[in-house]
Design a protein around this motif. Structure first.
Motif, PDB file in Angstrom:
ATOM      1  N   THR A 133     -17.175 -80.915 -49.979  1.00  0.00           N
ATOM      2  CA  THR A 133     -16.533 -79.617 -49.779  1.00  0.00           C
ATOM      3  C   THR A 133     -17.597 -78.523 -49.747  1.00  0.00           C
ATOM      4  O   THR A 133     -18.741 -78.726 -50.189  1.00  0.00           O
ATOM      5  N   LYS A 134     -17.227 -77.387 -49.241  1.00  0.00           N
ATOM      6  CA  LYS A 134     -18.156 -76.253 -49.187  1.00  0.00           C
ATOM      7  C   LYS A 134     -18.607 -75.867 -50.595  1.00  0.00           C
ATOM      8  O   LYS A 134     -19.781 -75.579 -50.827  1.00  0.00           O
ATOM      9  N   GLU A 135     -17.667 -75.907 -51.542  1.00  0.00           N
ATOM     10  CA  GLU A 135     -17.988 -75.553 -52.928  1.00  0.00           C
ATOM     11  C   GLU A 135     -18.987 -76.535 -53.539  1.00  0.00           C
ATOM     12  O   GLU A 135     -19.909 -76.125 -54.258  1.00  0.00           O
ATOM     13  N   MET A 136     -18.804 -77.818 -53.263  1.00  0.00           N
ATOM     14  CA  MET A 136     -19.742 -78.817 -53.777  1.00  0.00           C
ATOM     15  C   MET A 136     -21.134 -78.593 -53.196  1.00  0.00           C
ATOM     16  O   MET A 136     -22.133 -78.639 -53.923  1.00  0.00           O
ATOM     17  N   LYS A 137     -21.194 -78.341 -51.896  1.00  0.00           N
ATOM     18  CA  LYS A 137     -22.483 -78.115 -51.244  1.00  0.00           C
ATOM     19  C   LYS A 137     -23.190 -76.909 -51.856  1.00  0.00           C
ATOM     20  O   LYS A 137     -24.387 -76.962 -52.155  1.00  0.00           O
ATOM     21  N   GLU A 138     -22.464 -75.828 -52.060  1.00  0.00           N
ATOM     22  CA  GLU A 138     -23.066 -74.620 -52.640  1.00  0.00           C
ATOM     23  C   GLU A 138     -23.557 -74.871 -54.062  1.00  0.00           C
ATOM     24  O   GLU A 138     -24.626 -74.397 -54.447  1.00  0.00           O
ATOM     25  N   ALA A 155     -27.566 -74.837 -55.288  1.00  0.00           N
ATOM     26  CA  ALA A 155     -27.980 -73.879 -56.316  1.00  0.00           C
ATOM     27  C   ALA A 155     -28.873 -74.518 -57.385  1.00  0.00           C
ATOM     28  O   ALA A 155     -29.498 -73.814 -58.168  1.00  0.00           O
ATOM     29  N   LYS A 156     -28.946 -75.835 -57.403  1.00  0.00           N
ATOM     30  CA  LYS A 156     -29.788 -76.535 -58.383  1.00  0.00           C
ATOM     31  C   LYS A 156     -31.256 -76.328 -58.056  1.00  0.00           C
ATOM     32  O   LYS A 156     -31.630 -76.064 -56.918  1.00  0.00           O
ATOM     33  N   ASP A 157     -32.124 -76.470 -59.073  1.00  0.00           N
ATOM     34  CA  ASP A 157     -33.567 -76.304 -58.874  1.00  0.00           C
ATOM     35  C   ASP A 157     -34.128 -77.327 -57.892  1.00  0.00           C
ATOM     36  O   ASP A 157     -34.983 -77.001 -57.078  1.00  0.00           O
ATOM     37  N   ASP A 158     -33.664 -78.558 -57.981  1.00  0.00           N
ATOM     38  CA  ASP A 158     -34.157 -79.639 -57.120  1.00  0.00           C
ATOM     39  C   ASP A 158     -32.948 -80.435 -56.618  1.00  0.00           C
ATOM     40  O   ASP A 158     -32.616 -81.484 -57.163  1.00  0.00           O
ATOM     41  N   PRO A 159     -32.266 -79.935 -55.575  1.00  0.00           N
ATOM     42  CA  PRO A 159     -31.041 -80.583 -55.105  1.00  0.00           C
ATOM     43  C   PRO A 159     -31.171 -82.075 -54.781  1.00  0.00           C
ATOM     44  O   PRO A 159     -30.315 -82.861 -55.198  1.00  0.00           O
ATOM     45  N   PRO A 160     -32.228 -82.529 -54.092  1.00  0.00           N
ATOM     46  CA  PRO A 160     -32.316 -83.966 -53.807  1.00  0.00           C
ATOM     47  C   PRO A 160     -32.393 -84.825 -55.079  1.00  0.00           C
ATOM     48  O   PRO A 160     -31.737 -85.851 -55.191  1.00  0.00           O
ATOM     49  N   GLU A 161     -33.191 -84.388 -56.036  1.00  0.00           N
ATOM     50  CA  GLU A 161     -33.322 -85.147 -57.283  1.00  0.00           C
ATOM     51  C   GLU A 161     -32.013 -85.116 -58.067  1.00  0.00           C
ATOM     52  O   GLU A 161     -31.622 -86.116 -58.671  1.00  0.00           O
ATOM     53  N   PHE A 162     -31.319 -83.992 -58.056  1.00  0.00           N
ATOM     54  CA  PHE A 162     -30.024 -83.893 -58.711  1.00  0.00           C
ATOM     55  C   PHE A 162     -29.054 -84.920 -58.131  1.00  0.00           C
ATOM     56  O   PHE A 162     -28.368 -85.633 -58.863  1.00  0.00           O
ATOM     57  N   CYS A 163     -29.024 -85.033 -56.808  1.00  0.00           N
ATOM     58  CA  CYS A 163     -28.132 -85.988 -56.141  1.00  0.00           C
ATOM     59  C   CYS A 163     -28.521 -87.420 -56.461  1.00  0.00           C
ATOM     60  O   CYS A 163     -27.647 -88.254 -56.729  1.00  0.00           O
ATOM     61  N   ARG A 164     -29.822 -87.720 -56.443  1.00  0.00           N
ATOM     62  CA  ARG A 164     -30.267 -89.074 -56.769  1.00  0.00           C
ATOM     63  C   ARG A 164     -29.846 -89.461 -58.181  1.00  0.00           C
ATOM     64  O   ARG A 164     -29.348 -90.563 -58.421  1.00  0.00           O
ATOM     65  N   LYS A 165     -30.044 -88.550 -59.137  1.00  0.00           N
ATOM     66  CA  LYS A 165     -29.673 -88.841 -60.525  1.00  0.00           C
ATOM     67  C   LYS A 165     -28.165 -89.011 -60.670  1.00  0.00           C
ATOM     68  O   LYS A 165     -27.705 -89.896 -61.395  1.00  0.00           O
TER      69      LYS A 165
END
Length: 58
Positions: free
Chosen positions: A28-33, A37-47
């Motif tokens: 969703t748009k809200e999830m993407k935003e 907003a995280k410091d390191d979006p790719p690492e956040f997603c991997r974790k």
């Protein structure tokens, strides 16, 4: 200077775990935003994905 993209040592991964694959999915748009907003979006997603996979195994 070589690009850091895709090098495991740049993401805190063991050297034997190359980041060579990509995964695409819709959110969703809200999830993407929220993720952006995280410091390191790719690492956040991997974790987050690894945590869900670990919980699924239990």
């Amino acid at each position: 200077m070589p690009k850091s993209k895709g090098k495991p040592e740049n993401f805190g991964n063991p050297e034997s775990r190359d980041l060579t694959e990509q995964l695409n999915f819709r959110v969703t748009k809200e999830m993407k935003e929220a993720v952006k907003a995280k410091d390191d979006p790719p690492e956040f997603c991997r974790k987050a994905i690894q945590k869900a996979l670990d919980e699924d195994e239990s």
